[in-house]
Motif scaffolding. Structure first.
Motif, PDB file in Angstrom:
ATOM      1  N   GLU A  38      30.017  -3.885  21.095  1.00 38.66           N
ATOM      2  CA  GLU A  38      29.086  -3.298  22.114  1.00 38.66           C
ATOM      3  C   GLU A  38      29.320  -1.856  22.018  1.00 38.66           C
ATOM      4  O   GLU A  38      28.121  -1.030  21.945  1.00 38.66           O
ATOM      5  CB  GLU A  38      29.568  -3.730  23.659  1.00 38.66           C
ATOM      6  CG  GLU A  38      28.564  -3.214  24.812  1.00 38.66           C
ATOM      7  CD  GLU A  38      28.909  -4.090  26.060  1.00 38.66           C
ATOM      8  OE1 GLU A  38      28.337  -3.606  27.098  1.00 38.66           O
ATOM      9  OE2 GLU A  38      29.922  -4.573  26.029  1.00 38.66           O
ATOM     10  N   GLY A  83      27.091  -0.960  18.895  1.00 39.83           N
ATOM     11  CA  GLY A  83      25.852  -1.055  19.147  1.00 39.83           C
ATOM     12  C   GLY A  83      25.189   0.151  19.806  1.00 39.83           C
ATOM     13  O   GLY A  83      24.249   0.495  19.439  1.00 39.83           O
ATOM     14  N   ARG A  84      25.844   0.866  20.763  1.00 41.50           N
ATOM     15  CA  ARG A  84      25.520   1.791  21.520  1.00 41.50           C
ATOM     16  C   ARG A  84      25.354   3.247  20.454  1.00 41.50           C
ATOM     17  O   ARG A  84      24.613   3.935  20.393  1.00 41.50           O
ATOM     18  CB  ARG A  84      26.470   2.307  22.504  1.00 41.50           C
ATOM     19  CG  ARG A  84      26.263   1.355  23.826  1.00 41.50           C
ATOM     20  CD  ARG A  84      26.885   1.948  24.917  1.00 41.50           C
ATOM     21  NE  ARG A  84      28.232   2.029  24.889  1.00 41.50           N
ATOM     22  CZ  ARG A  84      29.300   1.135  25.148  1.00 41.50           C
ATOM     23  NH1 ARG A  84      28.943   0.050  25.625  1.00 41.50           N
ATOM     24  NH2 ARG A  84      30.379   1.493  24.969  1.00 41.50           N
ATOM     25  N   ASP A 123      22.482   3.055  17.685  1.00 42.41           N
ATOM     26  CA  ASP A 123      21.298   2.679  18.113  1.00 42.41           C
ATOM     27  C   ASP A 123      20.080   3.669  17.371  1.00 42.41           C
ATOM     28  O   ASP A 123      19.187   3.331  17.215  1.00 42.41           O
ATOM     29  CB  ASP A 123      21.028   2.818  19.669  1.00 42.41           C
ATOM     30  CG  ASP A 123      19.733   2.587  20.179  1.00 42.41           C
ATOM     31  OD1 ASP A 123      19.097   1.446  19.514  1.00 42.41           O
ATOM     32  OD2 ASP A 123      19.395   2.942  21.230  1.00 42.41           O
ATOM     33  N   ARG A 132      18.918  -2.323  17.726  1.00 46.03           N
ATOM     34  CA  ARG A 132      17.919  -1.831  18.494  1.00 46.03           C
ATOM     35  C   ARG A 132      17.523  -2.913  19.507  1.00 46.03           C
ATOM     36  O   ARG A 132      17.288  -2.564  20.720  1.00 46.03           O
ATOM     37  CB  ARG A 132      16.639  -1.255  17.726  1.00 46.03           C
ATOM     38  CG  ARG A 132      15.401  -0.762  18.513  1.00 46.03           C
ATOM     39  CD  ARG A 132      15.830   0.111  19.615  1.00 46.03           C
ATOM     40  NE  ARG A 132      16.495   1.497  18.780  1.00 46.03           N
ATOM     41  CZ  ARG A 132      15.842   2.404  18.220  1.00 46.03           C
ATOM     42  NH1 ARG A 132      14.542   2.358  17.933  1.00 46.03           N
ATOM     43  NH2 ARG A 132      16.422   3.312  17.506  1.00 46.03           N
ATOM     44  N   TYR A 165      19.407  -5.258  20.867  1.00 45.70           N
ATOM     45  CA  TYR A 165      20.454  -5.381  21.697  1.00 45.70           C
ATOM     46  C   TYR A 165      20.481  -4.217  22.872  1.00 45.70           C
ATOM     47  O   TYR A 165      20.419  -4.381  24.176  1.00 45.70           O
ATOM     48  CB  TYR A 165      21.797  -5.286  21.193  1.00 45.70           C
ATOM     49  CG  TYR A 165      23.073  -5.305  22.324  1.00 45.70           C
ATOM     50  CD1 TYR A 165      22.911  -6.556  23.152  1.00 45.70           C
ATOM     51  CD2 TYR A 165      23.754  -4.086  22.380  1.00 45.70           C
ATOM     52  CE1 TYR A 165      24.173  -6.618  23.767  1.00 45.70           C
ATOM     53  CE2 TYR A 165      24.845  -4.290  23.474  1.00 45.70           C
ATOM     54  CZ  TYR A 165      24.939  -5.383  24.347  1.00 45.70           C
ATOM     55  OH  TYR A 165      25.868  -5.615  25.366  1.00 45.70           O
ATOM     56  N   ASN A 166      20.194  -3.009  22.248  1.00 45.24           N
ATOM     57  CA  ASN A 166      19.919  -1.919  23.554  1.00 45.24           C
ATOM     58  C   ASN A 166      18.718  -1.903  24.183  1.00 45.24           C
ATOM     59  O   ASN A 166      18.727  -1.320  25.289  1.00 45.24           O
ATOM     60  CB  ASN A 166      20.098  -0.411  22.690  1.00 45.24           C
ATOM     61  CG  ASN A 166      21.397   0.015  22.213  1.00 45.24           C
ATOM     62  OD1 ASN A 166      22.275   0.204  23.047  1.00 45.24           O
ATOM     63  ND2 ASN A 166      21.558  -0.321  21.093  1.00 45.24           N
ATOM     64  N   GLU A 167      17.309  -2.468  23.573  1.00 39.26           N
ATOM     65  CA  GLU A 167      16.306  -2.525  24.122  1.00 39.26           C
ATOM     66  C   GLU A 167      16.535  -3.527  25.109  1.00 39.26           C
ATOM     67  O   GLU A 167      15.741  -3.447  26.314  1.00 39.26           O
ATOM     68  CB  GLU A 167      15.091  -2.762  23.015  1.00 39.26           C
ATOM     69  CG  GLU A 167      14.595  -1.561  22.419  1.00 39.26           C
ATOM     70  CD  GLU A 167      13.898  -0.505  23.355  1.00 39.26           C
ATOM     71  OE1 GLU A 167      12.838  -1.042  23.637  1.00 39.26           O
ATOM     72  OE2 GLU A 167      14.507   0.577  23.654  1.00 39.26           O
ATOM     73  N   ARG A 181      18.313  -2.134  28.152  1.00 34.53           N
ATOM     74  CA  ARG A 181      17.203  -1.164  28.975  1.00 34.53           C
ATOM     75  C   ARG A 181      16.214  -1.891  29.617  1.00 34.53           C
ATOM     76  O   ARG A 181      15.815  -1.572  30.969  1.00 34.53           O
ATOM     77  CB  ARG A 181      16.443  -0.164  28.030  1.00 34.53           C
ATOM     78  CG  ARG A 181      17.737   0.828  27.366  1.00 34.53           C
ATOM     79  CD  ARG A 181      16.621   1.845  26.628  1.00 34.53           C
ATOM     80  NE  ARG A 181      16.684   1.452  25.082  1.00 34.53           N
ATOM     81  CZ  ARG A 181      17.556   1.806  24.061  1.00 34.53           C
ATOM     82  NH1 ARG A 181      18.655   2.356  24.395  1.00 34.53           N
ATOM     83  NH2 ARG A 181      17.083   1.550  22.922  1.00 34.53           N
TER      84      ARG A 181
END
Length: 283
Positions: free
Chosen positions: A139, A142-143, A146, A186, A188-190, A193
């Motif tokens: 996690e 991933g952040r 990004d 990207r 995962y972050n999208e 969001r």
């Protein structure tokens, strides 16, 4: 059935003299071909079905497991809705989205100018929050990546989750070459969001809504689905958990009963809906 260009794959399951249209949105890692049994049931009940493979999935183009922006999924669904409206200029139209497909359906209703074309939506186990744990290191990584390495892909962990008690489906899924078990930074972050936005903006949705979630889902948190349902502005909404069912409620041993309930819900709303206007025991 029609396969499109190498960039996009679409499919239509059509019958003569349908009473309404359904745009079906598959979930993350899978493809629309896994829903042929659902489309057959909808055809038998008088509905034409429009679907396709999302970008980076199935027979569509794009890097497997990657999306630049969540809105690209919504854009793809808009094209399916446009197909359905072109063939059915005056018939009611509904969305049916599973898991991430349910999240996409919610964001479509919240953001798309074509949302006015939709008379209602049925969501199954919509992906508003993951339930299985993501390792803290993954996690954090991933952040951090990004904006640096958005296309870096890692195992998603979905192949280790028990999505259904239907052993035949599990065996077929394990040998399905079109399944995707990687996810990009990207994506995962999208996803995160989009999940936050869907919950924050649930009150923008006023269409009739059926939201079903397996009470024993190990992939997506059922409690957050109830939270989403409570925030909907829809006067006509049926939001519930199905006790004992896992994530893929339309593939569970009780799937025929679940699908009959969805069809019954669609029947009542298609009768009530004007042109282009915006229960079985288990239901």
């Amino acid at each position: 059935m029609k396969g499109m260009s190498t960039d996009e794959y679409r499919v239509q399951w059509t019958i003569e003299a349908p009473k309404a249209a359904v745009v079906l949105i598959h979930g993350q890692a899978e493809h629309c071909g896994r829903y042929e049994h659902v489309a057959d049931a909808l055809n038998d009940a008088g509905y034409n079905v429009f679907a396709g493979d999302l970008p980076g999935h199935g027979r569509s183009g794009g890097l497997r497991g990657h999306i630049d922006r969540f809105g690209d999924y919504v854009d793809r669904v808009e094209s399916w809705v446009a197909d359905a409206r072109a063939l059915h200029p005056n018939a009611p139209m509904f969305l049916l989205g599973h898991s991430v497909g349910g999240l996409i359906a919610a964001r479509f209703l919240q953001t798309s100018p074509l949302a006015r074309e939709v008379a209602g939506a049925a969501l199954t186990s919509p992906a508003f929050r993951l339930r299985f744990p993501i390792p803290a290191w993954k996690e954090a990584l991933g952040r951090r990546l990004d904006g640096i390495l958005p296309k870096l892909r890692m195992p998603s962990g979905l192949d280790k989750q028990r999505v259904t008690r239907n052993e035949e489906t599990l065996l077929a899924t394990a040998s399905d070459p079109l399944m995707v078990y990687v996810a990009s930074v990207r994506f995962y972050n999208e996803l995160l969001r989009a999940q936050r936005a869907a919950l924050d903006e649930a009150g923008l949705i006023a269409q009739p809504m059926l939201v079903l979630h397996g009470g024993a889902d190990e992939v997506i948190d059922p409690a957050v689905t109830l939270e989403f349902g409570a925030k909907l502005a829809s006067r006509d909404k049926d939001v519930r958990l199905l006790p004992g069912l896992h994530h893929e409620v339309m593939n569970e041993p009780e799937r025929d009963e679940v699908i009959r309930g969805i069809v019954a819900w669609l029947d009542r709303r298609s009768e009530a809906a004007g042109p282009a206007d915006s229960a079985s025991s288990i239901m």
